[in-house]
Design a protein around this motif. Structure first.
Motif, PDB file in Angstrom:
ATOM      1  N   UNK A  80      84.200   7.189 116.099  1.00 24.04           N
ATOM      2  CA  UNK A  80      85.334   6.258 116.162  1.00 24.04           C
ATOM      3  C   UNK A  80      86.193   6.505 117.399  1.00 24.04           C
ATOM      4  N   UNK A  81      86.408   7.751 117.736  1.00 28.79           N
ATOM      5  CA  UNK A  81      87.198   8.065 118.934  1.00 28.79           C
ATOM      6  C   UNK A  81      86.457   7.638 120.201  1.00 28.79           C
ATOM      7  N   UNK A  82      85.143   7.796 120.220  1.00 30.63           N
ATOM      8  CA  UNK A  82      84.354   7.316 121.362  1.00 30.63           C
ATOM      9  C   UNK A  82      84.496   5.810 121.516  1.00 30.63           C
ATOM     10  N   UNK A  83      84.420   5.083 120.394  1.00 30.79           N
ATOM     11  CA  UNK A  83      84.575   3.625 120.437  1.00 30.79           C
ATOM     12  C   UNK A  83      85.948   3.225 120.966  1.00 30.79           C
ATOM     13  N   UNK A  84      86.966   4.033 120.692  1.00 27.88           N
ATOM     14  CA  UNK A  84      88.328   3.750 121.146  1.00 27.88           C
ATOM     15  C   UNK A  84      88.530   4.071 122.620  1.00 27.88           C
TER      16      UNK A  84
END
Length: 197
Positions: A80-84
């Motif tokens: 999720x942090x990578x996607x952000x």
């Protein structure tokens, strides 16, 4: 030697290996957006929170696809942090720091790795005494036990299926199942090897 779960990662290939003395009745299944470790139909019921989890996710990021994989529920917040738009180093460090090592009888470390579309590979672990995040340029392994500091590892797979099988057939004890991933010109390919399950 029993080293528990492990990840191995290089710039173009990676694998996650499940091994277990306590919960061997598990397999990896492919879902729409993840590879998931879970109990087999004949597994005894358990309330252990560390038995089932997404172990590998390929996500779209602002700079292209990135794959995240590891030994527990921390794979989801890393993805999720990578996607952000978080840099991989920050995504690994913040998720592992927030969740910390597993609060089981062994203080089991959490381990994880990422590979981005350009071939930058990172490996990470959080254990009782350290949080480590390292960029790697050759196949590198970190495990939950015995080999809980990243180290170079002889890993010759060049396909996702080959990576899963090579990880599963490694010399380490109590192998259960494995997932493999490879970076290609068209994106990431994943594969599963559930052995005899």
């Amino acid at each position: 030697m029993y080293i528990g779960r492990f990840v191995v990662v290089g710039p173009d290939v990676g694998a996650y290996h499940v091994s277990s003395r306590s919960f061997p009745n598990r397999r990896i299944t492919a879902r729409e957006d993840a590879l998931t470790v879970g109990p087999t139909e004949d597994a005894p019921e358990t309330d252990n929170p560390y038995v089932a989890y997404n172990c590998l996710r390929v996500v779209d990021t602002p700079t292209g696809e990135t794959v995240a994989f590891g030994n527990g529920s921390h794979v989801d917040p890393i993805a999720e942090k990578l996607e952000m738009g978080y840099p991989a180093r920050d995504a690994l460090a913040t998720a592992l720091l927030a969740l910390d090592f597993e609060k089981d009888d062994y203080d089991t470390p959490r381990i994880a790795a990422t590979i981005d579309a350009d071939g930058e590979a990172l490996i990470a672990t959080v254990r009782r005494d350290a949080l480590l995040v390292e960029t790697v340029d050759e196949p590198t392994l970190v495990a939950t036990y015995e080999k809980d500091t990243p180290e170079a590892f002889d890993f010759g797979a060049s396909s996702a299926k080959g990576a899963a099988s090579e990880a599963l057939e490694s010399e380490f004890e109590h192998a259960v199942c494995a997932a493999g991933v490879v970076r290609t010109e068209d994106g990431f390919e994943t594969a599963i090897d559930n052995g005899n399950q």
